[in-house]
Design an enzyme around this catalytic site. Structure first.
Site, PDB file in Angstrom:
ATOM      1  CG  ASN A   9      -1.691   1.233   1.450  1.00  0.00           C
ATOM      2  OD1 ASN A   9      -1.780   2.071   0.555  1.00  0.00           O
ATOM      3  ND2 ASN A   9      -2.280   1.369   2.634  1.00  0.00           N
ATOM      4  CD  GLU A  97      -2.779   5.486   6.847  1.00  0.00           C
ATOM      5  OE1 GLU A  97      -2.787   5.576   5.603  1.00  0.00           O
ATOM      6  OE2 GLU A  97      -1.854   4.943   7.486  1.00  0.00           O
ATOM      7  CD  GLU A 167      -3.469  -2.536   7.418  1.00  0.00           C
ATOM      8  OE1 GLU A 167      -2.354  -2.741   6.940  1.00  0.00           O
ATOM      9  OE2 GLU A 167      -4.152  -1.538   7.154  1.00  0.00           O
ATOM     10  CB  SER A 212       5.415  -1.947  11.886  1.00  0.00           C
ATOM     11  OG  SER A 212       5.001  -0.608  12.172  1.00  0.00           O
TER      12      SER A 212
HETATM   13  P1  PGA Z   1       2.931   0.260   7.638  1.00  0.00           P
HETATM   14  O1  PGA Z   1       1.458   0.456   7.032  1.00  0.00           O
HETATM   15  O2  PGA Z   1       3.472  -1.027   7.033  1.00  0.00           O
HETATM   16  O3  PGA Z   1       3.710   1.459   7.184  1.00  0.00           O
HETATM   17  O4  PGA Z   1       2.798   0.159   9.110  1.00  0.00           O
HETATM   18  C1  PGA Z   1       0.582  -0.629   6.885  1.00  0.00           C
HETATM   19  C2  PGA Z   1      -0.725  -0.159   6.313  1.00  0.00           C
HETATM   20  O5  PGA Z   1      -1.212   0.919   6.696  1.00  0.00           O
HETATM   21  O6  PGA Z   1      -1.338  -0.842   5.466  1.00  0.00           O
END
Ligand code: PGA
Length: 252
Positions: A9, A97, A167, A212
């Site tokens: 993503n 988000e 997530e 992460s």
């Molecule tokens: P990140 O984001 O790997 O930077 O923690 C994951 C995501 O929001 O899909």
């Protein structure tokens, strides 16, 4: 058997030119990789250019969001029909988000899921609890509501098209990953919820972990029984680190 599925993503990163450079480098690094499905989700403005690069390769195209109507007076929106026509196979829906900054709710997730499925797109539906919710022991209740309300319009014959991404919000972009056992506990819970709604079809639904994910932690996550892949943010912005995540079996 569920085919492992690793998706990147890119969020609001990469101009068209930068996106082409990234996906071209990735394409050569993962050429010949089998046994794992790979997708990238560039911003809308780069979808067309990236579609041209990945055509005929083992990288699928995903969008980061879609509206629920197929056309109309909805300034600024992009419809699933447009995404399907441009070559998207997947679309991320309900990312935290979007929930946090853009007013996404379980009800709007449901509308988007229904529209995406109607246009032949496979939704990657994101769920996950905030730190406050985890600390208040509400993780399972929050996930249950997100799944039951969000998947409300998804018919049994459609559910295998769906990918769920668990997530935990506290792990996104923070460098804090859920431990493999912590993540798998929630993945198992999600699969139980799917079993209740959809019976044995639930065994075919892929559940990705996100938050992460890095080359250093992917192998341990993938070793868990109910973790079928990853939705990768930050570490998908470099071809090398994303290619290592895709080839997680070499990272042990
Ligand atoms: P990140 O984001 O790997 O930077 O923690 C994951 C995501 O929001 O899909």
């Amino acid at each position: 058997m569920r085919m492992p599925f690793i998706a990147g993503n890119w969020k609001m990163h990469k101009t068209r030119q930068e996106a082409v450079e990234l996906v071209s480098a990735l394409k050569s690094l993962v050429a010949g990789v089998t046994g794992v499905e790979i997708a990238v989700a560039p911003p809308f403005t780069a979808l067309h250019a990236v579609a041209e690069v990945v055509e005929g390769s083992n990288i699928a195209l995903a969008a980061q969001n879609c509206f629920w109507e197929s056309e109309g007076a909805y300034t600024g929106e992009v419809s699933p029909r447009m995404l399907q026509e441009i070559g998207c196979r997947y679309v991320i829906i309900g990312h935290s988000e979007r929930r946090q900054y853009f007013g996404e709710t379980n009800a709007t997730v449901a509308k988007r899921l229904q529209a995406a499925l109607a246009h032949g797109l496979r939704p990657i539906c994101c769920v996950g609890e905030t730190l406050e919710e985890r600390e208040a022991n509400q993780t399972f209740a929050v996930i249950e509501t997100q799944i039951n309300e969000g998947l409300q319009p998804v018919a049994p014959q459609q559910v295998t098209e769906l990918v769920i991404a668990y997530e935990p919000v506290w792990a996104i972009g923070t460098g804090k990953t859920a431990t493999p056992a912590q993540a798998n506990e929630v993945h198992g819970f999600i699969r139980d919820l799917l079993r209740k709604r959809y019976g044995e079809r639930a065994e075919e639904v892929r559940i990705q972990y996100g938050g992460s994910v890095k080359p250093e932690n992917i192998a341990a996550l993938m070793a868990e029984s109910d973790i079928d892949g990853a939705l990768v943010g930050g570490a998908s912005l470099q071809a090398d680190s994303f290619a290592r995540i895709v080839q997680y079996d070499k990272e042990r």
